[in-house]
Design an enzyme around this catalytic site. Sequence first.
Site, PDB file in Angstrom:
ATOM      1  N   HIS A  16     -11.783 -56.568 109.599  1.00 12.13           N
ATOM      2  CA  HIS A  16     -10.983 -54.756 110.340  1.00 12.13           C
ATOM      3  C   HIS A  16     -11.260 -55.613 111.810  1.00 12.13           C
ATOM      4  O   HIS A  16     -10.807 -56.526 113.027  1.00 12.13           O
ATOM      5  CB  HIS A  16     -12.032 -53.865 110.733  1.00 12.13           C
ATOM      6  CG  HIS A  16     -10.883 -52.680 111.323  1.00 12.13           C
ATOM      7  ND1 HIS A  16     -11.339 -52.003 111.243  1.00 12.13           N
ATOM      8  CD2 HIS A  16      -9.592 -52.920 111.587  1.00 12.13           C
ATOM      9  CE1 HIS A  16      -9.393 -50.796 111.620  1.00 12.13           C
ATOM     10  NE2 HIS A  16      -8.912 -51.927 112.178  1.00 12.13           N
ATOM     11  N   HIS A  49     -15.370 -53.033 107.000  1.00 15.53           N
ATOM     12  CA  HIS A  49     -15.272 -53.112 108.986  1.00 15.53           C
ATOM     13  C   HIS A  49     -15.616 -54.424 109.823  1.00 15.53           C
ATOM     14  O   HIS A  49     -14.405 -54.323 110.316  1.00 15.53           O
ATOM     15  CB  HIS A  49     -16.424 -52.264 109.931  1.00 15.53           C
ATOM     16  CG  HIS A  49     -17.095 -50.621 109.038  1.00 15.53           C
ATOM     17  ND1 HIS A  49     -15.561 -50.153 109.823  1.00 15.53           N
ATOM     18  CD2 HIS A  49     -17.611 -49.745 108.541  1.00 15.53           C
ATOM     19  CE1 HIS A  49     -15.991 -48.734 109.144  1.00 15.53           C
ATOM     20  NE2 HIS A  49     -16.300 -48.355 108.929  1.00 15.53           N
ATOM     21  N   HIS A 100     -18.721 -52.103 101.794  1.00 10.15           N
ATOM     22  CA  HIS A 100     -18.282 -50.737 103.223  1.00 10.15           C
ATOM     23  C   HIS A 100     -18.172 -52.036 105.031  1.00 10.15           C
ATOM     24  O   HIS A 100     -17.411 -51.987 105.245  1.00 10.15           O
ATOM     25  CB  HIS A 100     -19.209 -49.866 102.600  1.00 10.15           C
ATOM     26  CG  HIS A 100     -18.552 -48.715 104.187  1.00 10.15           C
ATOM     27  ND1 HIS A 100     -17.714 -47.014 104.473  1.00 10.15           N
ATOM     28  CD2 HIS A 100     -18.430 -48.578 105.636  1.00 10.15           C
ATOM     29  CE1 HIS A 100     -17.245 -47.139 104.607  1.00 10.15           C
ATOM     30  NE2 HIS A 100     -18.381 -47.120 106.281  1.00 10.15           N
ATOM     31  N   GLU A 101     -19.990 -51.977 105.115  1.00 11.90           N
ATOM     32  CA  GLU A 101     -19.743 -52.778 106.303  1.00 11.90           C
ATOM     33  C   GLU A 101     -18.598 -54.358 106.883  1.00 11.90           C
ATOM     34  O   GLU A 101     -18.385 -54.175 107.610  1.00 11.90           O
ATOM     35  CB  GLU A 101     -21.527 -53.151 106.823  1.00 11.90           C
ATOM     36  CG  GLU A 101     -21.973 -52.112 106.809  1.00 11.90           C
ATOM     37  CD  GLU A 101     -21.073 -50.619 107.889  1.00 11.90           C
ATOM     38  OE1 GLU A 101     -20.698 -50.872 108.089  1.00 11.90           O
ATOM     39  OE2 GLU A 101     -21.993 -49.217 107.589  1.00 11.90           O
TER      40      GLU A 101
HETATM   41 ZN   LIG Z   1     -17.964 -47.244 108.159  1.00  8.73          ZN
END
Ligand SMILES: [Zn+2]
Length: 696
Positions: A487, A484, A480-481
């Site tokens: 991104h 990010h 998940h991290e």
């Molecule tokens: Zn998040």
Amino acid sequence: MSDSTGPIAAPVDAGNPLLAAWTTPFETPPFETIRPEHFVPAFERAFADHAAEIAAIVNDPTEPDFDNTVTALERSGKLLNKVAAVFYDLVSAHSSPELLKIDEEVSLRMARHWNPIMMNAVLFGRIAALRDKRQSLDLTPEQQRLLERTYTRFHRSGAGLDDAAKTRMAEINERLAQLGTSFSHHLLGDEQDWVMELGEDDTEGLPASFVAAAKAAAEERGMPGKAVITLSRSSVEPFLKMSSRRDLREKVYRAFIARGDNGNDNDNNAIIGEILSLREESAKLLGYPTFAAYRLEDSMAKTPEAVRGLLERVWKPARARALADRDALQELVAEEGGNFKLAPWDWRYYAEKLRQRRANFDDAAIKPYLTLDGMIAAAFDTATRLFGITFAERRDVPVWHPDVRVWEVKDQDGAHRGLFYGDYYARPSKRSGAWMTSLRDQQKLDGAVAPLIINVCNFAKGAGGEPSLLSPDDARTLFHEFGHGLHGMLSDVTYPSLSGTSVFTDFVELPSQLYEHWQEQPQVLRQFARHYQTGEPLPDDLLQRFLAARKFGQGFATVEFVSSALLDLEFHTQPAASIGEIRAFERKELDKIGMPEEIALRHRPTQFGHIFSGDHYASGYYSYMWSEVMDADAFGAFEEAGDIFAADVAKRLRDDIYASGGSRDPEEAYVAFRGRKPEPDALLRRRGLLDTPEAA
Ligand SMILES: [Zn+2]
């Protein structure tokens, strides 16, 4: 540092590494030379520089144009960004009492610095004049987006109001800040005031580790030698799941859902009413009919109707599944000789029994296969296969703690793309949770700037030289991290305020939640989940049971989330004056949606800190699910291609989602990637809710 209003001792620039040019590899912060006492003088200089840059724009005698106003704003505040990025990284990931004390002062100074800028009528006038004639300015699509975002930011802060309205806005904001603080203090007060002592006969069903934690909690409260249940979620939920004492489950459950609603000094009912009417008043000052309309205009959902549409679409099948699960749980009660109707305090207990029976899976069995290094390698390999980027560890880049690792990220053609810092282990100087942040964002306004991206987690370090082993949730968090992080790393925009994760709250979880999908692909797990002692790959049978267990209990989880999100929306769309008594309003709204009586809201109003402790998630609790609709649907593009690394899909994913930051309208970006708007069916399928009777 004790005087926060007057000037602080004259800044000594000489020898302050925050104010000097950085000669480290890739011009990264020289952490080994940065000391807490460097921050206040550096902030002083940064505030002064920034204020002078803003004054130059405001006092510019020439007609406003895009370059002398919008671009000039983008260029301003470089030193402030640089100092703040280092400061907040340390405050969160490696703080000290000294840094935390400085933080109290810095946050106050930060507010005092930004308020007059965001309320500056002349500056806003220049931006508004440009926006009025935007058609004639010959702007690129990114510049058009930047102008609109800049205008919106100032407009929504009240920069365009007359003086009387600005004064009232300021009063409202101050009062809302006080009320939000009282709300959370009351909640904390009710949580701290209540404990339930566990006697010798009261631990039936509880594992030794849970009892040990209950003893530690008693010790902390000055009750050595005893064991207590507290009202924190991490104490209550496991107790409700494991305790076979039905009477005690009821007692704990009732206390938990009554927080903030006990008619004592900590009661939050009156505060909620005042918050709702002040929010409505400020929305109306800004020209919106309701707070939800104000809040959602600056989101992907855009309108309360769109949010309601999504939540209701998910609600029906989730409720149907929850009701079917309820019947199965009631049967289990009967099978065990229980002669009672299933109650809310029974749900978690019987659901856990059913999960073990149906999925035959226990998290502990998979842990030896999930090493931290294996999962980092899996996250990197997935990015290489999707986007062609590669990772090479660097040991010459300064870090804030010896456990922090740094990788250089390169594009397929070997060009430098940025650095990735991984700070994975828990330690006392780190706050809890997991997050992505940056020391520098990608942009190319005045030449290419490569990003410095950080992931911070709180995984347990392996004891005695053993590798760190992750739970399934930890492994998912790592992906998940890292999503990010991608991104930020793959960002390819010109203007700094549009870089990477500078997107709407209901869009920002798409790149992260989407990346989680690869973590649970058999193809990825077979390669990277290997036993830490034998190197054996994850057995297929265990893999299948692991994947099946993930879908269990989704009816309950979805119902408790969506009901809270719907209530949040109703609070902020119905006229504040008509809401009346909060408890009666809650009852009425839950009756309207047919809330199963055996399930409680995830957050009852008097405990709903997301929406009442501050306004970040007010009328925005739906955001997690909005992003989930897109991530489930987006992964479907790879499934339809028959290849989870399909090159053409991955290229669109990179160009339209990961690289474009805030430079495009998110819906337009999503449609460019997927060829259509997202379909909620993918979310229902992922949650295992598509085959329920009402899902058609
Ligand atoms: Zn998040």
